[in-house]
Design a protein around this motif. Structure first.
Motif, PDB file in Angstrom:
ATOM      1  N   ALA A  49      17.545  81.751  16.832  1.00  0.00           N
ATOM      2  CA  ALA A  49      18.467  81.284  17.862  1.00  0.00           C
ATOM      3  C   ALA A  49      17.870  80.079  18.554  1.00  0.00           C
ATOM      4  N   ASP A  50      18.667  79.014  18.674  1.00  0.00           N
ATOM      5  CA  ASP A  50      18.269  77.823  19.426  1.00  0.00           C
ATOM      6  C   ASP A  50      19.089  77.810  20.704  1.00  0.00           C
ATOM      7  N   LEU A  51      18.426  78.059  21.821  1.00  0.00           N
ATOM      8  CA  LEU A  51      19.109  78.234  23.104  1.00  0.00           C
ATOM      9  C   LEU A  51      19.151  76.897  23.840  1.00  0.00           C
ATOM     10  N   GLY A  52      20.375  76.364  24.026  1.00  0.00           N
ATOM     11  CA  GLY A  52      20.540  75.033  24.589  1.00  0.00           C
ATOM     12  C   GLY A  52      20.391  74.004  23.490  1.00  0.00           C
ATOM     13  N   CYS A  53      21.160  74.176  22.422  1.00  0.00           N
ATOM     14  CA  CYS A  53      20.959  73.390  21.198  1.00  0.00           C
ATOM     15  C   CYS A  53      21.416  71.952  21.319  1.00  0.00           C
ATOM     16  N   GLY A  54      22.236  71.623  22.330  1.00  0.00           N
ATOM     17  CA  GLY A  54      22.679  70.252  22.491  1.00  0.00           C
ATOM     18  C   GLY A  54      23.475  69.761  21.306  1.00  0.00           C
ATOM     19  N   THR A  59      18.219  71.331  16.125  1.00  0.00           N
ATOM     20  CA  THR A  59      18.496  72.624  15.505  1.00  0.00           C
ATOM     21  C   THR A  59      18.435  72.499  13.990  1.00  0.00           C
ATOM     22  N   ALA A  60      18.972  71.408  13.470  1.00  0.00           N
ATOM     23  CA  ALA A  60      18.965  71.196  12.023  1.00  0.00           C
ATOM     24  C   ALA A  60      17.550  71.116  11.473  1.00  0.00           C
ATOM     25  N   LEU A  61      16.580  70.703  12.284  1.00  0.00           N
ATOM     26  CA  LEU A  61      15.196  70.615  11.821  1.00  0.00           C
ATOM     27  C   LEU A  61      14.597  71.982  11.551  1.00  0.00           C
ATOM     28  N   THR A  72      21.376  79.940  14.479  1.00  0.00           N
ATOM     29  CA  THR A  72      22.520  79.811  15.378  1.00  0.00           C
ATOM     30  C   THR A  72      22.096  79.013  16.599  1.00  0.00           C
ATOM     31  N   GLY A  73      22.818  77.945  16.873  1.00  0.00           N
ATOM     32  CA  GLY A  73      22.584  77.172  18.087  1.00  0.00           C
ATOM     33  C   GLY A  73      23.581  77.576  19.160  1.00  0.00           C
ATOM     34  N   PHE A  74      23.091  77.755  20.382  1.00  0.00           N
ATOM     35  CA  PHE A  74      23.933  78.143  21.513  1.00  0.00           C
ATOM     36  C   PHE A  74      23.882  77.044  22.571  1.00  0.00           C
ATOM     37  N   ASP A  75      25.037  76.696  23.142  1.00  0.00           N
ATOM     38  CA  ASP A  75      25.084  75.708  24.212  1.00  0.00           C
ATOM     39  C   ASP A  75      26.346  75.941  25.037  1.00  0.00           C
ATOM     40  N   SER A 119      13.834  77.111  22.477  1.00  0.00           N
ATOM     41  CA  SER A 119      14.631  76.329  23.426  1.00  0.00           C
ATOM     42  C   SER A 119      13.930  75.007  23.665  1.00  0.00           C
ATOM     43  N   ASN A 120      14.677  73.929  23.481  1.00  0.00           N
ATOM     44  CA  ASN A 120      14.109  72.585  23.572  1.00  0.00           C
ATOM     45  C   ASN A 120      14.740  71.825  24.737  1.00  0.00           C
ATOM     46  N   ALA A 121      13.955  71.582  25.793  1.00  0.00           N
ATOM     47  CA  ALA A 121      14.399  70.775  26.935  1.00  0.00           C
ATOM     48  C   ALA A 121      15.727  71.264  27.494  1.00  0.00           C
ATOM     49  N   ALA A 122      15.845  72.570  27.708  1.00  0.00           N
ATOM     50  CA  ALA A 122      17.081  73.137  28.246  1.00  0.00           C
ATOM     51  C   ALA A 122      16.841  74.051  29.445  1.00  0.00           C
TER      52      ALA A 122
END
Length: 279
Positions: A49-54, A59-61, A72-75, A119-122
């Motif tokens: 899970a990518d939280l705050g995927c923008g 996320t694709a990386l 799954t990316g969430f935003d 989570s990246n910068a979120a």
């Protein structure tokens, strides 16, 4: 002048955010480099899970590192989700999947056990995110990993000047915003303590990047994609006021970040954490 009530969250502009995608992506890659191997069901890739995927570009990386993963990316931004879904959703080249769903980090509950929540910068936009660390880590599969990075530059001129300008008599009633220089980001020591208290093996560190930006007013262009979004959203129905505010802020940034012979240097401190749940 009538007051303007800002929406619950800023309106995001994927194209503006991605104008500095190279610099913004580097911390995510540095974070992933410290993430260990992930648990996965027999015969399947890990669930991530990518939280705050923008906009989905980072996320694709994840599929490069875990090519068979179900990602799954969430935003909570419809604009960002539309961009991410349109460009990246679908099967990945080596048997994984990539999808995007609506989800607000302030209220997100993991719908299933994950091998990795990243989570990246979120999380800097979620003042009480430290209270969610326990349930998020509890939801990880045994041996799963929680990893995040957040900005640590809130005492930098880019943020203090913005907060000071918002607090001036001209803008303080018009911009009924929280103090933009005081987000919910905690100290590295507090993150380390909290994650360790939850039984994780934790790795917490800081890095200050010296981004060399080019073009006219590049620091203003940078913050238009991030820190300035609440102001631009609040003034979205008044282009003249938005221009007035942006011009005043631009002039302050020009003094704080002068252009040099090779471009404009933007020092940017980042805070990272990788926590592994016991197997």
């Amino acid at each position: 002048m009538p007051q303007t009530s800002p929406p619950a969250s800023p309106t995001w502009d994927p194209s503006q955010y991605l104008r500095h995608a190279g610099h913004r992506t580097r911390p995510f890659l540095d974070l992933l480099a410290r993430v260990p191997d992930l648990p996965a069901p027999p015969g399947a890739g890990p669930a991530i899970a990518d939280l705050g995927c923008g906009a989905g570009n980072v996320t694709a990386l994840l599929a490069d590192r875990w090519p068979t993963a179900r990602i799954t990316g969430f935003d909570n931004s419809p604009e960002m989700l539309a961009r991410a879904t349109g460009e990246y959703a679908g099967p990945t080249p080596r048997g994984g999947t990539l999808e995007f769903r609506a989800g607000d980090a302030a209220r997100w509950t993991p719908p299933e056990p994950y091998g990795l929540i990243v989570s990246n910068a979120a999380l800097q936009w979620v003042p009480n995110h430290v209270d969610s660390l326990a349930p998020w880590i509890a939801s990880l599969a045994p041996g799963g990993v929680f990893a995040f990075q957040v900005p640590g530059n809130f005492t930098a001129p880019s943020h203090t000047l913005l907060a000071d300008l918002c607090a001036t008599p001209r803008w303080r009633d018009r911009l009924d915003l929280p103090d933009l220089s005081r987000p919910g980001v905690r100290t590295p020591e507090e993150y380390l303590t909290r994650l360790t208290d939850l039984g994780c093996a934790a790795d917490v560190w800081e890095t200050t990047y010296l981004h060399v930006l080019t073009g006219d007013d590049p620091v203003l262009d940078w913050v238009k994609g991030t820190a300035l979004r609440p102001v631009l959203t609040a003034l979205g129905d008044d282009p003249a006021a938005a221009h007035e505010f942006t011009t005043a802020y631009r002039d302050l940034l020009r003094t704080a970040y002068p252009q040099g012979p090779h471009g404009t240097v933007l020092p940017f401190r980042r805070l990272f954490a990788v926590a592994r749940k016991p197997a």
